[in-house]
Write a protein that holds these residues in place. Structure first.
Motif, PDB file in Angstrom:
ATOM      1  N   ALA A   8      36.343  37.534  29.527  1.00  0.00           N
ATOM      2  CA  ALA A   8      37.304  36.821  31.251  1.00  0.00           C
ATOM      3  C   ALA A   8      37.293  37.922  31.793  1.00  0.00           C
ATOM      4  O   ALA A   8      37.127  37.405  33.079  1.00  0.00           O
ATOM      5  CB  ALA A   8      38.594  37.027  30.210  1.00  0.00           C
ATOM      6  N   TYR A  11      34.108  37.084  33.924  1.00  0.00           N
ATOM      7  CA  TYR A  11      34.359  35.778  34.353  1.00  0.00           C
ATOM      8  C   TYR A  11      34.929  35.624  35.996  1.00  0.00           C
ATOM      9  O   TYR A  11      34.712  34.803  36.706  1.00  0.00           O
ATOM     10  CB  TYR A  11      34.952  35.010  33.933  1.00  0.00           C
ATOM     11  N   LEU A  12      35.183  36.917  35.940  1.00  0.00           N
ATOM     12  CA  LEU A  12      36.014  37.399  37.725  1.00  0.00           C
ATOM     13  C   LEU A  12      34.929  37.708  38.353  1.00  0.00           C
ATOM     14  O   LEU A  12      35.382  38.030  39.672  1.00  0.00           O
ATOM     15  CB  LEU A  12      37.114  38.024  37.124  1.00  0.00           C
ATOM     16  N   SER A  22      34.697  32.246  42.418  1.00  0.00           N
ATOM     17  CA  SER A  22      35.393  33.874  42.841  1.00  0.00           C
ATOM     18  C   SER A  22      36.394  34.079  44.045  1.00  0.00           C
ATOM     19  O   SER A  22      37.692  34.597  44.263  1.00  0.00           O
ATOM     20  CB  SER A  22      34.579  34.812  43.157  1.00  0.00           C
ATOM     21  N   THR A  25      39.321  32.179  43.621  1.00  0.00           N
ATOM     22  CA  THR A  25      40.512  32.975  41.988  1.00  0.00           C
ATOM     23  C   THR A  25      41.226  34.227  43.065  1.00  0.00           C
ATOM     24  O   THR A  25      42.110  33.985  43.006  1.00  0.00           O
ATOM     25  CB  THR A  25      39.449  33.585  41.377  1.00  0.00           C
ATOM     26  N   LEU A 302      41.041  27.512  37.025  1.00  0.00           N
ATOM     27  CA  LEU A 302      40.346  27.352  35.958  1.00  0.00           C
ATOM     28  C   LEU A 302      39.279  26.387  35.664  1.00  0.00           C
ATOM     29  O   LEU A 302      38.460  26.233  35.147  1.00  0.00           O
ATOM     30  CB  LEU A 302      41.688  27.817  34.918  1.00  0.00           C
ATOM     31  N   LYS A 333      42.033  35.045  31.318  1.00  0.00           N
ATOM     32  CA  LYS A 333      41.002  35.207  33.065  1.00  0.00           C
ATOM     33  C   LYS A 333      42.757  34.463  33.601  1.00  0.00           C
ATOM     34  O   LYS A 333      42.620  35.551  34.788  1.00  0.00           O
ATOM     35  CB  LYS A 333      40.046  34.017  33.039  1.00  0.00           C
ATOM     36  N   THR A 398      47.856  27.953  32.785  1.00  0.00           N
ATOM     37  CA  THR A 398      46.237  28.291  32.161  1.00  0.00           C
ATOM     38  C   THR A 398      46.223  27.307  30.434  1.00  0.00           C
ATOM     39  O   THR A 398      45.473  27.354  30.016  1.00  0.00           O
ATOM     40  CB  THR A 398      45.796  29.887  32.086  1.00  0.00           C
TER      41      THR A 398
END
Length: 416
Positions: A8, A11-12, A22, A25, A302, A333, A398
């Motif tokens: 997780a 993936y950031l 990104s 996010t 996501l 995440k 999520t």
């Protein structure tokens, strides 16, 4: 560290081919941060308004009041002694209330006259802090008013008037004023009475209605002027702790049955308190929806991550990862993004509250609100509740993407 958390966190990180995800996010976390900060600051401001309103209402209105439904109270000194023995009572004061016209020769106005005991500790604590010129002690003084023409010089008592009334009458401490009041005699007949007084003090309560219409007079002078010698209209009971309001009210009601009536500040201000509480809840609900909008941006973010990482998901499942583990990766995440935005929002909200309380750069009309700057009352419970609500919304956001990720079929992905 669990491998789901490592993935997780991986993936950031931004890579060249998924830089857009990104950035999305980051904007999602910023949206959560702004919503959390806005909600914490708003709740603190609303709490400050509520606290300020409660303080001013309680300082200008009785906390617990004892009245006689059949008229005035004769034995008020004995009653005050009994009331002093009730647990939770901080003191009491008898008072007289009357209506009158007040004239200075340069202005005139209708007023509500309240006779109080200037030396009573609870009266001094309640009203002494609002005196801007003179003090409560000046109500007990005698003032020499010079005569004019055929009228001889006289000695008069003092009055305390509000700052707005002083402007209306164009009067200052030491000036003479004439009061005319309707008097009801014991046999029920109505007459008028006039008298000369001097302005002994001026107060500023911050409430325009009080400052324009309220006049304070020494209780003994008021009893004599309104023809109620040795009597009071009611007794205000002051509490050591407002949380004991119901307990003290019940105890006083047991001590003094009919014809006495006992009421407290909750009953006096029930509708106002309920309306303010409703307003605060509406504001909180609207701002929670703002957090919700930001939090549910996580759904789109996501979903894009799931689409981008389909091959990685297939490899993980082929290597033995369970579908629960895949769901957990994307839930983690989303929670990391939500936690980062929530933490930043709490810090930003605390900083905003500190700035508003310290520097007071936002000004509001004092004549409307009774205060000139935004009041701030920071409650740790509000911050905790906002953080919990934000994290719950992020967790809900999520659920769908994590569920879709766990449904990926490795065979179909490898074939494509």
């Amino acid at each position: 560290m669990r491998y789901e958390l490592k993935i997780a966190l991986r993936y950031l990180r931004a890579r060249r081919k998924d830089a857009f995800i990104s950035i999305t996010t980051i904007f999602t976390a910023v949206g959560v941060m702004i919503g959390v900060a806005a909600l914490t600051v708003t709740l603190s401001v609303m709490g400050g308004f509520e606290q300020s309103l409660k303080e001013r209402v309680l300082s200008l209105s009785p906390q617990v009041q004892l009245l006689n439904s059949q008229g005035s109270i004769d034995n008020y000194a004995d009653i005050e002694k009994k009331v002093a023995g009730v647990p939770g009572v901080n003191g009491s004061d008898g008072y007289i209330v009357g209506q009158a016209m007040l004239s200075s020769g340069r202005g005139i106005g209708g007023v509500i006259v309240r006779g109080v005991e200037p030396n009573n500790p609870v009266v001094r604590a309640q009203w002494g802090r609002y005196m801007t010129a003179g003090g409560l002690d000046d109500l007990s003084r005698s003032y020499a008013i010079p005569g004019s023409g055929a009228d001889p010089a006289i000695t008069a008592g003092g009055l305390a008037i509000g700052v707005s009334l002083a402007k209306k009458l164009k009067a200052k401490p030491g000036d003479a004023v004439r009061m005319v009041a309707p008097i009801i005699s014991p046999d029920g007949s109505l007459s008028t009475k006039s008298g000369q007084f001097a302005i002994g003090a001026i107060f500023d309560s911050g409430m325009n209605f009080i400052d324009t219409n309220m006049v304070f007079m020494d209780l003994a002078h008021a009893q004599d002027f309104f023809g109620r010698t040795g009597r009071v209209d009611g007794i205000d009971i002051h509490l050591a702790n407002l949380d004991q309001t119901d307990m003290v009210t019940d105890a006083v009601r047991k001590l003094f049955a009919s014809p006495y009536r006992v009421r407290n500040w909750i009953e006096f201000n029930e509708s106002a308190a309920a309306g303010f509480e409703l307003l605060k809840r509406v504001y909180a609900l609207v701002l929670v929806m703002l957090i919700g909008v930001a939090a549910f941006n996580l759904v789109a973010t996501l979903i894009m991550v799931v689409m981008e990482k389909r091959k990685d998901i297939a490899v993980l499942i082929a290597m033995g990862a369970t579908r629960r583990d895949v769901r957990l990766i994307f839930v983690m995440k989303g929670l990391i993004v939500g936690a980062a935005g929530t933490a930043a929002g709490l810090i930003m909200g605390a900083g905003g509250c500190f700035a508003l309380a310290r520097y007071q750069f936002i000004h509001i009309p004092r004549e409307i609100y009774g205060i000139s700057t935004l009041p701030i009352a920071v409650e740790p419970w509000n911050f905790a509740a906002v953080a919990l609500a934000s994290m719950l919304l992020c967790l809900l956001a999520t659920v769908y993407p994590a569920r879709q990720a766990s449904r990926e079929m490795p065979v179909e992905i490898f074939r494509s």
